[in-house]
Structures are given as C-alpha cells and as structure tokens.
Design a protein around this motif. Structure first.
Motif, short mmCIF file in Angstrom:
data_model
loop_
_atom_site.label_atom_id
_atom_site.label_comp_id
_atom_site.label_asym_id
_atom_site.label_seq_id
_atom_site.Cartn_x
_atom_site.Cartn_y
_atom_site.Cartn_z
N LEU A 53 0.82 -1.22 0.00
CA LEU A 53 0.00 0.00 0.00
C LEU A 53 0.85 1.28 0.00
CD1 LEU A 53 -2.78 -1.16 2.48
CD2 LEU A 53 -3.00 -0.82 0.00
N SER A 54 2.14 1.14 0.20
CA SER A 54 3.00 2.32 0.26
C SER A 54 3.04 3.07 -1.07
CB SER A 54 4.42 1.95 0.69
OG SER A 54 5.05 1.16 -0.30
N GLY A 55 2.72 2.40 -2.16
CA GLY A 55 2.74 3.06 -3.46
C GLY A 55 1.55 3.96 -3.72
N ILE A 56 0.50 3.84 -2.92
CA ILE A 56 -0.71 4.65 -3.17
C ILE A 56 -0.40 6.15 -3.09
CG2 ILE A 56 -2.99 5.27 -2.25
CD1 ILE A 56 -3.36 2.31 -1.57
N GLY A 57 0.25 6.57 -2.04
CA GLY A 57 0.59 7.99 -1.89
C GLY A 57 1.48 8.47 -3.03
N GLN A 58 2.38 7.62 -3.50
CA GLN A 58 3.25 7.99 -4.61
C GLN A 58 2.47 8.16 -5.89
OE1 GLN A 58 6.26 4.96 -4.64
NE2 GLN A 58 7.29 5.80 -2.85
N VAL A 87 4.06 12.19 0.74
CA VAL A 87 3.57 10.91 0.23
C VAL A 87 3.03 10.05 1.36
CG1 VAL A 87 4.33 8.72 -0.80
CG2 VAL A 87 4.95 10.88 -1.87
N ASN A 88 3.76 9.93 2.47
CA ASN A 88 3.30 9.11 3.58
C ASN A 88 2.08 9.71 4.26
OD1 ASN A 88 5.08 7.08 3.15
ND2 ASN A 88 6.33 7.45 4.93
N THR A 89 2.00 11.03 4.31
CA THR A 89 0.82 11.69 4.87
C THR A 89 -0.40 11.38 4.00
OG1 THR A 89 2.18 13.44 5.83
CG2 THR A 89 -0.16 13.91 5.55
N ILE A 90 -0.23 11.42 2.68
CA ILE A 90 -1.32 11.06 1.76
C ILE A 90 -1.74 9.62 2.00
CG2 ILE A 90 -1.92 10.65 -0.67
CD1 ILE A 90 -0.05 13.06 -1.34
N ASN A 91 -0.74 8.72 2.12
CA ASN A 91 -1.04 7.31 2.39
C ASN A 91 -1.88 7.14 3.65
OD1 ASN A 91 0.07 5.84 0.30
ND2 ASN A 91 2.02 5.49 1.32
#
Length: 173
Positions: A62-67, A92-96
């Motif tokens: 799921l780490s790619g979602i924010g990216q 990116v991590n905040t978006i995730n």
C-alpha cells in the motif's frame, strides 16, 4: 485482510493509470510490489508471526498509493516544491495515512506507514513490520542487498540480528 489490500492496490493502480505517465506508474507499482515481496522474505528470516508478516507485506504494497497520488500532475504543481519542513516522502506518507484512514483501514497499518517517516533509530519496537519494510526499501535502493551500516544503526533486537545475518547478501529479486 490481504484480499482487501490486493483489491485496493489493484483498484488504485488501475485508476491512476489514467493520470500518471505510464513509465512512472510502472516504476511506482513495481517498486511497491518488490518491497512487499522482499518484506515477506525478510519477515520469514526474522521469524515474525504470520500476522506481523502479513502486516509488513500489506504496508509495503500500500505504500505506493501515496506515490501514485503525488505523481498526478495537479499534485505536482501544488506540492512539488518543498513545503516548509515537509519533504516529498513526508507528503507521500501523509497522503497514504490519510487515504487509508479515510478508507477504513486498521489503525495499526496506518501507524506503521506513519512510522516509516521516522528514522530507524526511533522507537519502533512495537512495530517490527515497519523495520522490515524499511529494510526492504533499503535493500531495493542497494541492488537487493540490505546495507550492513543501515542494520548496525538499528537498536539491538532479534530482528536486527536476523537482518545482520542477511546484510550485504543478494536477496531474491
């Protein structure tokens, strides 16, 4: 639940293909999958419980979602430049974390993703899967080898010892 994670990953990936350049989309999704697979391998080597191993796999996938969201041209225009003390990884991590919380993902998973923002010497004893995901990311950035100096910087723990035994060895691609 791994099925939900896989469906979310596929759904976001399919939707974002419409907005993100094909090559960039491929790089982001392949890196997330590669990180997830390495996390599974490292979890087994560190003898994490099946639940902790699944959590590491899910977090990495799921780490790619924010990216993917950040790669959208409108986000690049708004947030592409440094934002005070935030850098791109922070954004990116905040978006995730925001999206996964909004979508009802378990708090533990969101906390682990938030934990990925911290340096590895911060208190992560309660989230061994975060250490595994960070080790996977470090390995990917180092030709599928966990840098020994990265592992040495971890606080003493059984996970550190397991990773130390694997450091600088070629891991599965």
């Amino acid at each position: 639940d791994l099925l939900l994670v896989l469906l979310t990953s596929i759904g976001v990936g399919s939707y974002s293909e419409k907005f993100v350049e094909a090559k960039q989309h491929q790089v982001i999704t392949e890196k997330a999958l590669h990180t997830a697979l390495l996390s599974k391998e490292l979890s087994a080597a560190a003898m994490l419980s099946p639940e902790e191993s699944d959590l590491a796999f899910s977090t990495a996938l799921l780490s790619g979602i924010g990216q993917l969201v950040f790669a959208h041209p409108s986000w690049q225009q708004r947030l592409g430049q440094p934002f005070g003390h935030l850098n791109q990884n922070s954004i990116v991590n905040t978006i995730n974390v925001y999206l996964l919380t909004l979508w009802g993902y378990p708090e533990d998973l969101c906390k682990i993703i938030k934990c990925l923002l911290q340096s590895h010497d911060d208190n992560r004893k309660e989230y061994p899967s975060a250490v595994i995901v960070k080790a996977s990311e470090a390995a990917i950035d180092n030709d599928n080898r966990i840098p020994r100096d990265w592992v040495i910087g971890l606080p003493p723990s059984p996970i550190r010892e397991s990773l130390l035994a694997l450091s600088d060895k070629q891991l599965s691609p």
